[in-house]
Design a protein around this motif. Sequence first.
Motif, PDB file in Angstrom:
ATOM      1  N   ALA A 126       0.850  -1.188   0.000  1.00  0.00           N
ATOM      2  CA  ALA A 126       0.000   0.000   0.000  1.00  0.00           C
ATOM      3  C   ALA A 126       0.888   1.241   0.000  1.00  0.00           C
ATOM      4  O   ALA A 126       1.886   1.294   0.717  1.00  0.00           O
ATOM      5  CB  ALA A 126      -0.915   0.008   1.214  1.00  0.00           C
ATOM      6  N   PRO A 127       0.546   2.220  -0.819  1.00  0.00           N
ATOM      7  CA  PRO A 127       1.358   3.430  -0.843  1.00  0.00           C
ATOM      8  C   PRO A 127       1.269   4.172   0.484  1.00  0.00           C
ATOM      9  O   PRO A 127       0.211   4.255   1.095  1.00  0.00           O
ATOM     10  CB  PRO A 127       0.746   4.249  -1.985  1.00  0.00           C
ATOM     11  N   ASP A 128       2.399   4.689   0.910  1.00  0.00           N
ATOM     12  CA  ASP A 128       2.487   5.467   2.143  1.00  0.00           C
ATOM     13  C   ASP A 128       1.975   4.692   3.355  1.00  0.00           C
ATOM     14  O   ASP A 128       1.356   5.261   4.251  1.00  0.00           O
ATOM     15  CB  ASP A 128       1.728   6.794   2.020  1.00  0.00           C
ATOM     16  N   ALA A 129       2.184   3.385   3.367  1.00  0.00           N
ATOM     17  CA  ALA A 129       1.708   2.577   4.491  1.00  0.00           C
ATOM     18  C   ALA A 129       2.831   2.441   5.510  1.00  0.00           C
ATOM     19  O   ALA A 129       3.905   1.955   5.206  1.00  0.00           O
ATOM     20  CB  ALA A 129       1.264   1.204   4.018  1.00  0.00           C
ATOM     21  N   ALA A 130       2.576   2.887   6.691  1.00  0.00           N
ATOM     22  CA  ALA A 130       3.546   2.759   7.774  1.00  0.00           C
ATOM     23  C   ALA A 130       3.303   1.426   8.473  1.00  0.00           C
ATOM     24  O   ALA A 130       2.164   0.954   8.567  1.00  0.00           O
ATOM     25  CB  ALA A 130       3.384   3.913   8.753  1.00  0.00           C
ATOM     26  N   GLN A 131       4.374   0.819   8.968  1.00  0.00           N
ATOM     27  CA  GLN A 131       4.244  -0.442   9.687  1.00  0.00           C
ATOM     28  C   GLN A 131       3.516  -0.185  11.006  1.00  0.00           C
ATOM     29  O   GLN A 131       3.897   0.687  11.763  1.00  0.00           O
ATOM     30  CB  GLN A 131       5.624  -1.034   9.948  1.00  0.00           C
ATOM     31  N   PHE A 132       2.464  -0.952  11.240  1.00  0.00           N
ATOM     32  CA  PHE A 132       1.665  -0.766  12.447  1.00  0.00           C
ATOM     33  C   PHE A 132       2.250  -1.619  13.566  1.00  0.00           C
ATOM     34  O   PHE A 132       2.506  -2.803  13.388  1.00  0.00           O
ATOM     35  CB  PHE A 132       0.215  -1.167  12.196  1.00  0.00           C
ATOM     36  N   GLU A 133       2.458  -1.027  14.697  1.00  0.00           N
ATOM     37  CA  GLU A 133       2.958  -1.756  15.858  1.00  0.00           C
ATOM     38  C   GLU A 133       2.027  -1.509  17.030  1.00  0.00           C
ATOM     39  O   GLU A 133       1.619  -0.379  17.295  1.00  0.00           O
ATOM     40  CB  GLU A 133       4.366  -1.294  16.211  1.00  0.00           C
ATOM     41  N   LEU A 134       1.734  -2.606  17.720  1.00  0.00           N
ATOM     42  CA  LEU A 134       0.886  -2.497  18.901  1.00  0.00           C
ATOM     43  C   LEU A 134       1.694  -1.951  20.069  1.00  0.00           C
ATOM     44  O   LEU A 134       2.911  -2.153  20.137  1.00  0.00           O
ATOM     45  CB  LEU A 134       0.340  -3.878  19.270  1.00  0.00           C
ATOM     46  N   PRO A 135       1.027  -1.297  21.007  1.00  0.00           N
ATOM     47  CA  PRO A 135       1.735  -0.898  22.226  1.00  0.00           C
ATOM     48  C   PRO A 135       2.267  -2.138  22.950  1.00  0.00           C
ATOM     49  O   PRO A 135       1.731  -3.234  22.811  1.00  0.00           O
ATOM     50  CB  PRO A 135       0.665  -0.182  23.041  1.00  0.00           C
ATOM     51  N   ALA A 136       3.306  -1.970  23.731  1.00  0.00           N
ATOM     52  CA  ALA A 136       4.009  -3.095  24.360  1.00  0.00           C
ATOM     53  C   ALA A 136       3.090  -3.932  25.250  1.00  0.00           C
ATOM     54  O   ALA A 136       3.138  -5.169  25.208  1.00  0.00           O
ATOM     55  CB  ALA A 136       5.194  -2.581  25.163  1.00  0.00           C
ATOM     56  N   ASP A 137       2.243  -3.284  26.068  1.00  0.00           N
ATOM     57  CA  ASP A 137       1.381  -4.056  26.974  1.00  0.00           C
ATOM     58  C   ASP A 137       0.348  -4.873  26.196  1.00  0.00           C
ATOM     59  O   ASP A 137       0.073  -6.024  26.531  1.00  0.00           O
ATOM     60  CB  ASP A 137       0.702  -3.135  27.992  1.00  0.00           C
ATOM     61  N   ILE A 138      -0.187  -4.311  25.136  1.00  0.00           N
ATOM     62  CA  ILE A 138      -1.182  -5.040  24.328  1.00  0.00           C
ATOM     63  C   ILE A 138      -0.492  -6.180  23.586  1.00  0.00           C
ATOM     64  O   ILE A 138      -1.028  -7.288  23.483  1.00  0.00           O
ATOM     65  CB  ILE A 138      -1.892  -4.079  23.367  1.00  0.00           C
ATOM     66  N   GLN A 139       0.716  -5.943  23.072  1.00  0.00           N
ATOM     67  CA  GLN A 139       1.454  -6.997  22.368  1.00  0.00           C
ATOM     68  C   GLN A 139       1.771  -8.142  23.323  1.00  0.00           C
ATOM     69  O   GLN A 139       1.687  -9.319  22.951  1.00  0.00           O
ATOM     70  CB  GLN A 139       2.739  -6.425  21.760  1.00  0.00           C
ATOM     71  N   ALA A 140       2.120  -7.830  24.576  1.00  0.00           N
ATOM     72  CA  ALA A 140       2.423  -8.871  25.562  1.00  0.00           C
ATOM     73  C   ALA A 140       1.179  -9.715  25.845  1.00  0.00           C
ATOM     74  O   ALA A 140       1.256 -10.953  25.904  1.00  0.00           O
ATOM     75  CB  ALA A 140       2.952  -8.234  26.846  1.00  0.00           C
ATOM     76  N   ARG A 141       0.030  -9.051  26.011  1.00  0.00           N
ATOM     77  CA  ARG A 141      -1.220  -9.801  26.243  1.00  0.00           C
ATOM     78  C   ARG A 141      -1.551 -10.676  25.031  1.00  0.00           C
ATOM     79  O   ARG A 141      -1.993 -11.811  25.178  1.00  0.00           O
ATOM     80  CB  ARG A 141      -2.378  -8.849  26.541  1.00  0.00           C
ATOM     81  N   ARG A 142      -1.328 -10.139  23.845  1.00  0.00           N
ATOM     82  CA  ARG A 142      -1.613 -10.886  22.612  1.00  0.00           C
ATOM     83  C   ARG A 142      -0.726 -12.124  22.537  1.00  0.00           C
ATOM     84  O   ARG A 142      -1.185 -13.225  22.217  1.00  0.00           O
ATOM     85  CB  ARG A 142      -1.379  -9.980  21.404  1.00  0.00           C
ATOM     86  N   ASP A 143       0.563 -11.967  22.830  1.00  0.00           N
ATOM     87  CA  ASP A 143       1.484 -13.105  22.795  1.00  0.00           C
ATOM     88  C   ASP A 143       1.088 -14.161  23.831  1.00  0.00           C
ATOM     89  O   ASP A 143       1.132 -15.372  23.546  1.00  0.00           O
ATOM     90  CB  ASP A 143       2.914 -12.631  23.049  1.00  0.00           C
ATOM     91  N   GLU A 144       0.690 -13.709  25.021  1.00  0.00           N
ATOM     92  CA  GLU A 144       0.276 -14.644  26.068  1.00  0.00           C
ATOM     93  C   GLU A 144      -0.969 -15.425  25.636  1.00  0.00           C
ATOM     94  O   GLU A 144      -1.052 -16.644  25.829  1.00  0.00           O
ATOM     95  CB  GLU A 144       0.005 -13.883  27.373  1.00  0.00           C
ATOM     96  N   MET A 145      -1.944 -14.732  25.021  1.00  0.00           N
ATOM     97  CA  MET A 145      -3.157 -15.416  24.553  1.00  0.00           C
ATOM     98  C   MET A 145      -2.819 -16.407  23.447  1.00  0.00           C
ATOM     99  O   MET A 145      -3.389 -17.500  23.392  1.00  0.00           O
ATOM    100  CB  MET A 145      -4.194 -14.394  24.057  1.00  0.00           C
ATOM    101  N   GLN A 146      -1.879 -16.062  22.569  1.00  0.00           N
ATOM    102  CA  GLN A 146      -1.487 -16.993  21.521  1.00  0.00           C
ATOM    103  C   GLN A 146      -0.866 -18.247  22.111  1.00  0.00           C
ATOM    104  O   GLN A 146      -1.157 -19.365  21.674  1.00  0.00           O
ATOM    105  CB  GLN A 146      -0.479 -16.326  20.564  1.00  0.00           C
ATOM    106  N   LYS A 147      -0.007 -18.092  23.135  1.00  0.00           N
ATOM    107  CA  LYS A 147       0.608 -19.249  23.793  1.00  0.00           C
ATOM    108  C   LYS A 147      -0.464 -20.134  24.428  1.00  0.00           C
ATOM    109  O   LYS A 147      -0.415 -21.365  24.334  1.00  0.00           O
ATOM    110  CB  LYS A 147       1.599 -18.794  24.856  1.00  0.00           C
ATOM    111  N   GLN A 148      -1.446 -19.513  25.094  1.00  0.00           N
ATOM    112  CA  GLN A 148      -2.523 -20.284  25.721  1.00  0.00           C
ATOM    113  C   GLN A 148      -3.334 -21.044  24.672  1.00  0.00           C
ATOM    114  O   GLN A 148      -3.683 -22.210  24.869  1.00  0.00           O
ATOM    115  CB  GLN A 148      -3.435 -19.362  26.530  1.00  0.00           C
TER     116      GLN A 148
END
Length: 187
Positions: A126-148
């Motif tokens: 996509a033109p002018d698309a910046a890489q989206f990054e989640l905030p650290a706390d949300i990313q940590a919760r997401r990773d934990e849910m994926q492991k579960q």
Amino acid sequence: MKKIATLVAAAALSTVSMTASAWWGGPFNGLGDGFGNGDASFSMNFSGRSRFSGYGDGYGYNQPYYGYPYQGAYAPVAPLTEDQQQAMEQQQRAFAEQQAKAMQDAVEAQRKFAEEFTMQPQPFVAPDAAQFELPADIQARRDEMQKQMEARRAEMMKRVEAQRASAKAQQDAVRKEMEARHTARDI
């Protein structure tokens, strides 16, 4: 307090009198009593209707139609001379050759485009698309849910495999029992 009450009473009285004046037809201008009756209405209606009929007979120019063609409408066609026939055949051949060449050019252009398209596949970005990054706390919760979820999936797959093995064992036992009955019946 008395002044405020007087002011409120005066405001209420003036409002009532203005309302009465408006209700009873004023304002008076000294030339009459100011009363009058009126009625006004506005209506805008549109409707349309059409009916057409026509005949395709006749040949126009205010000439009558009697069911037979106008003299001269069907003139006899003179046969083509040999030179005219040859010229027409040459034109038809030239036209057919032009059509065939145009068709070949179109097929070649499509083939070339298809080759170019398949030779250089490029992922869509996509033109002018910046890489989206989640905030650290949300990313940590997401990773934990994926492991579960992965742990639950692994546990579920173990249960499914155990059920399959159990079903296979039951199926084998039933098959052996049926084969034993079948051999006993044949004897």
